[in-house]
Design an enzyme around this catalytic site. Structure first.
Site, PDB file in Angstrom:
ATOM      1  N   HIS A 157      -3.820   8.525 -10.177  1.00 12.41           N
ATOM      2  CA  HIS A 157      -3.191   7.202 -10.132  1.00 12.41           C
ATOM      3  C   HIS A 157      -1.663   7.328 -10.066  1.00 12.41           C
ATOM      4  CE1 HIS A 157      -6.938   5.566 -12.320  1.00 12.41           C
ATOM      5  NE2 HIS A 157      -6.907   4.973 -11.158  1.00 12.41           N
ATOM      6  N   CYS A 241      -3.966   4.205 -19.894  1.00 13.50           N
ATOM      7  CA  CYS A 241      -5.288   3.779 -19.393  1.00 13.50           C
ATOM      8  C   CYS A 241      -6.096   2.975 -20.393  1.00 13.50           C
ATOM      9  CB  CYS A 241      -6.141   4.992 -19.038  1.00 13.50           C
ATOM     10  SG  CYS A 241      -5.280   6.259 -18.175  1.00 13.50           S
TER      11      CYS A 241
HETATM   12  C1  CIR Z   1     -11.781   7.596 -13.690  1.00 17.75           C
HETATM   13  O1  CIR Z   1     -11.827   8.553 -12.941  1.00 17.75           O
HETATM   14  O2  CIR Z   1     -11.771   6.449 -13.289  1.00 17.75           O
HETATM   15  C2  CIR Z   1     -11.700   7.865 -15.176  1.00 17.75           C
HETATM   16  N1  CIR Z   1     -12.452   9.039 -15.492  1.00 17.75           N
HETATM   17  C3  CIR Z   1     -10.277   8.009 -15.620  1.00 17.75           C
HETATM   18  C4  CIR Z   1      -9.467   6.773 -15.422  1.00 17.75           C
HETATM   19  C5  CIR Z   1      -8.109   6.891 -15.985  1.00 17.75           C
HETATM   20  N2  CIR Z   1      -7.409   5.663 -15.850  1.00 17.75           N
HETATM   21  C6  CIR Z   1      -6.121   5.553 -15.623  1.00 17.75           C
HETATM   22  O3  CIR Z   1      -5.435   6.537 -15.406  1.00 17.75           O
HETATM   23  N3  CIR Z   1      -5.627   4.334 -15.558  1.00 17.75           N
END
Ligand code: CIR
Length: 247
Positions: A157, A241
């Site tokens: 991201h 997150c």
């Molecule tokens: C994903 O791949 O969507 C989750 N395992 C991790 C998401 C992390 N979110 C973020 O950086 N906003």
């Protein structure tokens, strides 16, 4: 200010992974880590709205990806990973009393982890999770905001690569983004041994930061609260997150 969080899914070990190899994730440890994070948040905001975790959604603790809350509206996302699309329902329900809701729709995809809001400027990462159509829809909803697309290479991201750590200051890993769109900001670089150290959560004037990155932490001035973030990092999550801030 309020914060919205969501509990860790008992299935968190089945999370989506893009740039990391799968490692066992201990649900108990991840939940304790998340609990410590929520406690720090609770000390900084007026109210933490806690949505329970859901076994159907391994990644539901990463609530940031499901909605972006602006001053006068909330944009419910359409997450880039199909396994995550159902996460938005409970979050839309929780946000409905607080803001009018808009919704990203197909073919648009957008993860909140790609959206860096800096006052009236919004930087949105173009990534494997967020596409041009998602950014276009966001721009149409966010009237009065200057919405700028930023290409991201090699990170999940935008906010894996860059976050705000103070008024006028961003923390960055330049391996993953070109910093030209951030001209005018003071930039602090992560320590090269801590590539994931650019993800920090600014709550008012206080910075929530992972205790796992001491070298980068040493470069950050001001009030920093360290939290354990190592277990959820195995699920490719950072400290931004796990919360949606509602100002
Ligand atoms: C994903 O791949 O969507 C989750 N395992 C991790 C998401 C992390 N979110 C973020 O950086 N906003």
């Amino acid at each position: 200010m309020k914060a919205l969080t969501r509990g860790v899914s008992p299935e968190v070990a089945q999370c989506e992974l893009t740039h990391l190899e799968r490692e066992p994730i201990d649900f108990g440890r991840a939940s304790r880590e998340h609990g410590a994070y929520v406690e720090v948040l609770r000390s900084l905001v007026d109210e933490v709205i806690e949505v329970p975790g859901d076994a159907r959604f391994p990644d539901c603790v990463f609530v940031e990806d499901t909605a972006v809350v602006l001053d006068d509206l909330a944009i419910i996302t359409r997450p880039g990973a199909e396994s995550r699309r159902g996460e938005v329902e409970a979050i839309a329900e929780a946000l409905a009393p607080l803001r009018p809701l808009m919704q990203i729709e197909a073919p648009g995809t957008l993860d909140g982890g790609d959206v860096l809001v800096c006052d009236r400027t919004v930087y949105i990462g173009l990534t494997s999770r967020t596409n041009e159509a998602g950014i276009e829809q966001f721009r149409a909803f966010a009237r009065g905001y200057d919405v700028r697309a930023v290409p991201v290479h090699g990170a999940l991201h935008l906010k894996t690569a860059i976050t705000r750590i103070a008024h006028g200051t961003l923390l960055v890993n330049r391996d993953w983004i070109d910093v030209a769109p951030f001209a005018g900001w003071k930039l602090v670089d992560v320590d090269p041994s801590e590539p994931f150290g650019a993800n920090a959560l600014l709550v008012g004037d206080v910075l929530i930061y992972p205790r796992e990155f001491p070298r980068t932490r040493a470069k950050i001035a001001g009030d920093v609260r360290l939290v354990p973030a190592g277990e959820l990092a195995k699920a490719e999550g950072g400290v931004t997150c796990s919360a949606i801030l509602i100002r």
